[in-house]
Scaffold this motif. Structure first.
Motif, PDB file in Angstrom:
ATOM      1  N   SER A   3       0.829  -1.204   0.000  1.00  0.00           N
ATOM      2  CA  SER A   3       0.000   0.000   0.000  1.00  0.00           C
ATOM      3  C   SER A   3       0.862   1.251   0.000  1.00  0.00           C
ATOM      4  CB  SER A   3      -0.953  -0.015   1.197  1.00  0.00           C
ATOM      5  OG  SER A   3      -0.257   0.307   2.368  1.00  0.00           O
ATOM      6  N   SER A   4       2.074   1.170   0.547  1.00  0.00           N
ATOM      7  CA  SER A   4       2.898   2.370   0.559  1.00  0.00           C
ATOM      8  C   SER A   4       3.449   2.666  -0.846  1.00  0.00           C
ATOM      9  CB  SER A   4       4.030   2.250   1.579  1.00  0.00           C
ATOM     10  OG  SER A   4       5.144   1.615   1.006  1.00  0.00           O
ATOM     11  N   THR A   5       3.751   1.620  -1.620  1.00  0.00           N
ATOM     12  CA  THR A   5       4.168   1.883  -3.005  1.00  0.00           C
ATOM     13  C   THR A   5       2.994   2.439  -3.801  1.00  0.00           C
ATOM     14  OG1 THR A   5       3.881  -0.474  -3.348  1.00  0.00           O
ATOM     15  CG2 THR A   5       6.141   0.337  -3.397  1.00  0.00           C
ATOM     16  N   MET A   7       0.534   4.268  -2.577  1.00  0.00           N
ATOM     17  CA  MET A   7       0.397   5.662  -2.163  1.00  0.00           C
ATOM     18  C   MET A   7       1.422   6.523  -2.889  1.00  0.00           C
ATOM     19  SD  MET A   7      -1.928   6.708  -0.334  1.00  0.00           S
ATOM     20  CE  MET A   7      -1.299   8.336   0.093  1.00  0.00           C
ATOM     21  N   LYS A   8       2.622   5.990  -2.993  1.00  0.00           N
ATOM     22  CA  LYS A   8       3.693   6.747  -3.608  1.00  0.00           C
ATOM     23  C   LYS A   8       3.373   7.006  -5.091  1.00  0.00           C
ATOM     24  CE  LYS A   8       8.677   6.925  -3.972  1.00  0.00           C
ATOM     25  NZ  LYS A   8       9.649   6.039  -4.592  1.00  0.00           N
ATOM     26  N   SER A   9       2.896   5.952  -5.758  1.00  0.00           N
ATOM     27  CA  SER A   9       2.630   6.146  -7.183  1.00  0.00           C
ATOM     28  C   SER A   9       1.408   7.052  -7.371  1.00  0.00           C
ATOM     29  CB  SER A   9       2.480   4.800  -7.895  1.00  0.00           C
ATOM     30  OG  SER A   9       1.141   4.395  -7.904  1.00  0.00           O
ATOM     31  N   ARG A  11       0.654   9.556  -5.333  1.00  0.00           N
ATOM     32  CA  ARG A  11       1.170  10.921  -5.131  1.00  0.00           C
ATOM     33  C   ARG A  11       1.934  11.415  -6.351  1.00  0.00           C
ATOM     34  NH1 ARG A  11       2.495   9.975   0.236  1.00  0.00           N
ATOM     35  NH2 ARG A  11       4.678   9.651  -0.284  1.00  0.00           N
ATOM     36  N   MET A  12       2.685  10.502  -6.969  1.00  0.00           N
ATOM     37  CA  MET A  12       3.427  10.896  -8.160  1.00  0.00           C
ATOM     38  C   MET A  12       2.488  11.261  -9.295  1.00  0.00           C
ATOM     39  SD  MET A  12       6.730   8.492  -8.484  1.00  0.00           S
ATOM     40  CE  MET A  12       8.197   8.844  -7.540  1.00  0.00           C
ATOM     41  N   THR A  13       1.423  10.491  -9.442  1.00  0.00           N
ATOM     42  CA  THR A  13       0.447  10.812 -10.486  1.00  0.00           C
ATOM     43  C   THR A  13      -0.148  12.190 -10.235  1.00  0.00           C
ATOM     44  OG1 THR A  13      -0.055   8.481 -10.719  1.00  0.00           O
ATOM     45  CG2 THR A  13      -1.648  10.023 -11.646  1.00  0.00           C
ATOM     46  N   SER A  15       1.232  14.632  -8.669  1.00  0.00           N
ATOM     47  CA  SER A  15       2.274  15.617  -8.964  1.00  0.00           C
ATOM     48  C   SER A  15       2.414  15.823 -10.477  1.00  0.00           C
ATOM     49  CB  SER A  15       3.584  15.159  -8.332  1.00  0.00           C
ATOM     50  OG  SER A  15       4.667  15.754  -8.980  1.00  0.00           O
ATOM     51  N   SER A 108       3.120   9.488 -15.358  1.00  0.00           N
ATOM     52  CA  SER A 108       1.856   8.814 -15.630  1.00  0.00           C
ATOM     53  C   SER A 108       1.286   9.328 -16.944  1.00  0.00           C
ATOM     54  CB  SER A 108       0.879   9.105 -14.494  1.00  0.00           C
ATOM     55  OG  SER A 108      -0.438   9.113 -14.974  1.00  0.00           O
TER      56      SER A 108
ATOM     57  N   HIS B 109      10.261  13.488 -11.513  1.00  0.00           N
ATOM     58  CA  HIS B 109      10.144  13.374 -10.060  1.00  0.00           C
ATOM     59  C   HIS B 109      11.455  13.708  -9.353  1.00  0.00           C
ATOM     60  CE1 HIS B 109       7.099  10.416 -11.764  1.00  0.00           C
ATOM     61  NE2 HIS B 109       6.415  11.460 -11.348  1.00  0.00           N
TER      62      HIS B 109
END
Ligand SMILES: Nc1ncnc2c1ncn2[C@@H]1O[C@H](COP(=O)(O)OP(=O)(O)OP(=O)(O)O)[C@@H](O)[C@H]1O
Ligand SMILES: [Mg+2]
Lengths: 262, 326
Positions: A3-5, A7-9, A11-13, A15, A108, B109
């Motif tokens: 789930s943390s990966t 969340m990270k992806s 957040r990146m999307t 951004s 993304s 990023h």
């Protein structure tokens, strides 16, 4: 871990979308002509309809001010027409290689489309607000509270946003900005003119009434009228449903087609 | 042979657009820290190959790996390793140079502070510092190219793809870009570029593939390619009225094909001993009463290799004449 990966992806999307929205907003800011002319067009419609048709229509329904009837229609028309800019900008980005650049980056891919539609919806908001101001100047009078006014704006923009995914998809299938503009009008003209935007639906021939009453733009305009002038607001949910259905179909379709469009 | 590490590997890659075989079975291998040149006439398939390598399009068949990672299965991994500067500078007119680089950094990023640092550094390196805060629509063609190249460098990629990086640049700007490209490789990057300029391939590339109509027609180091022709080039220029006669004489003396340059009209043949051949040809011409306007013998250049192996008459500037005698 998992789930943390995710969340990270996620957040990146977000951004990525932020970066693309920012870029597209810069385009509007550095090319103010785009905003100026896309605002002048609906203002012109508002003035033309109000002064050309207003007399005839007010005569048919004495006592009612035509601008009160017209403004909700113009707001919906403005939102819909502005979605025709989305595929044009998208095709420009495809043609000029900007999208090639984005696709070669570890970002993304859906963010390119989301950034496009978000930025365009900001412009849509701006222009619809201008219409509200001009409508007020021409004598539109609200008969409901601020909350309902926000709700009216909200459904216009929600439906417009959903519709921009449809026009974006259309743009990638047609892949030519002149053609997509013409094709877009083929969609948008019947939807806005065979609706309750400019004249009451019951003045139309029966067969047209059937179409007109059951198509989303009429339902949208009726809801906006009810919210701004008072009246039954049960159709609001229909519009929200329409918007969600359009997005459920066209967001995946647009993203899929984007992957195949060069 | 020993320390060489393969970075880009292309195996039997095909991409058809309807009947057009844009890529028709391409094989190539690029070693770490080298510059690989793709040379070919218009429509040869250079851009198509670069687009396949940069994950913009999928090949119909074949295998492409970058650092051992398959392009088809792990495109995102590839995108973290590569930088692309396309054939037409994809620069947003409405953004300033600085904004462009910052945006691309964000899309890679890169943290904001680091992004700022890299942007400043690149602007300086590309001599764009003075124009950094002007919208790119005010940039000259060369400035746009440099900015586009800068955008491909922001992510500090190990592998760079440059599609005709110097097309349309003046000689000085081209030299500057060559210098920069060499620096990039000296820093350990691996670079694949396409070009129409043989001189450029000669000056920059360690290894070259000449491609034509989707196929590799010649592959090797610049020296290998030149010596593969193996023979000197003897070039003769005569008055127009003597052109046909001279063609006949030269092909019968040299007993090989003649090459006529469309523009200069000069006729050339290849020979193991250029000087001897020249003497023979001149003797025969004298007998026929033809006085040459210009004579030369030179070692084959990449141009000669290129013209010899790409027989595409409509696109290359010279054409191969079949033996004059019948
Ligand atoms: N999207 C496409 N649809 C159809 N044909 C295409 C497409 N892209 C490329 N081609 C064709 O594939 C062939 C190779 O094109 P490509 O752009 O790779 O050539 P190139 O070597 O880069 O040429 P140039 O030196 O002119 O840039 C050409 O015949 C071109 O017309
Ligand atoms: Mg090309």
């Amino acid at each position: 871990m998992e789930s943390s990966t995710m969340m990270k992806s996620f957040r990146m999307t977000l951004s990525d979308i932020g970066a693309i929205v920012r870029r597209n907003i810069m385009r509007f800011r550095r090319t103010p002509e785009i905003i100026v002319f896309s605002s002048i067009q609906p203002i012109m419609f508002l003035l033309l309809f109000n002064y050309v048709f207003g007399g005839a229509i007010s005569a048919a329904t004495p006592g009612a001010k035509y601008i009160n009837f017209l403004l909700p229609g113009i707001m919906a028309q403005t939102a819909l027409f502005s979605t025709l800019q989305t595929p044009i900008a998208l095709i420009e980005d495809l043609d000029k290689g900007a999208i090639d650049r984005f696709r070669s980056l570890p970002m993304s891919r859906a963010a390119v489309l989301a950034g496009r539609t978000f930025a365009d919806s900001m412009r849509m908001t701006f222009i619809v607000l201008i219409m509200l101001v001009f409508g007020t100047i021409l004598g539109f009078r609200y008969q409901a509270g601020g909350g309902k006014l926000m709700a009216a704006l909200g459904i216009v923009l929600l439906f417009g946003y959903a519709f921009s995914w449809l026009t974006a998809t259309l743009g990638m299938f047609i892949r030519n900005s002149e053609a997509v503009q013409t094709a877009g009008f083929l969609f948008v003209f019947p939807l806005t003119f065979a609706s309750s935007a400019f004249v009451p639906v019951d003045t139309m021939p029966n067969w047209l009434q059937v179409f007109s009453r059951n198509q989303p733009v009429t339902q949208l305009i009726n809801s906006v009228r009810s919210l701004m002038l008072g009246g039954p607001t049960d159709q609001v949910w229909i519009i929200i449903t329409w918007s969600l259905v359009i997005m459920a179909v066209f967001i995946p379709l647009a993203i899929w087609k984007f992957g195949k469009t060069v | 042979m020993d320390k060489k590490q393969t970075v880009i590997q292309v195996k039997n890659v095909k991409k058809y657009y309807g009947d057009v075989k844009a890529l028709d079975g391409i094989d190539l291998r690029v070693d770490k820290g080298t510059i690989y040149g793709l040379l070919g006439p218009n429509g040869a398939g250079k851009t198509t190959l670069v687009r396949v390598l940069a994950t913009l399009i999928e090949p119909d068949s074949g295998e492409v790996t970058v650092n051992g990672v398959d392009v088809k299965h792990h495109p995102t991994k590839i995108r973290r390793m590569i930088g692309l500067a396309g054939q037409f500078a994809a620069v947003d007119d409405f953004l300033t140079g600085r904004e462009t680089l910052m945006m691309v950094a964000r899309l890679y990023h890169v943290p904001k502070k680091e992004a700022k640092k890299r942007t400043d550094e690149l602007l300086r390196r590309l001599s764009l510092s003075d124009a950094a805060d002007r919208p790119a629509k005010t940039y000259s063609g060369g400035m746009r190219r440099r900015l586009d190249l800068g955008a491909s460098l922001v992510g500090k990629p190990e592998v760079l793809f440059l599609d005709e990086p110097t097309t349309g640049l003046d000689p000085r700007t081209r030299q500057e870009l060559w210098h920069l490209i060499r620096e990039l490789v000296d820093e350990g990057r691996t670079l694949l570029l396409t070009t129409q300029y043989l001189e450029e391939a000669d000056a920059l590339c360690d290894y070259i593939s000449i491609i034509d109509r989707g196929k590799v027609v010649k592959q090797g180091t610049t020296n290998e390619l030149k010596s593969s022709l193996g023979r000197d080039v003897v070039e003769v220029k005569v008055e127009d009225k003597n052109q046909d006669e001279t063609l006949k004489i030269m092909s019968s003396v040299a007993k090989c094909d003649t090459i006529v340059d469309d523009i200069t009209k000069s006729i050339s043949v290849r020979a193991a001993k250029g000087a001897d051949m020249l003497v023979k040809i001149v003797t025969q011409l004298e007998k026929a009463g033809i006085k040459p306007k210009d004579l030369s013998v030179h070692r084959p250049s990449l141009d000669d290799v290129f013209l010899a192996v790409t027989g595409n008459k409509s696109t290359s500037s010279s054409k191969l004449n079949k033996r004059g005698e019948k």
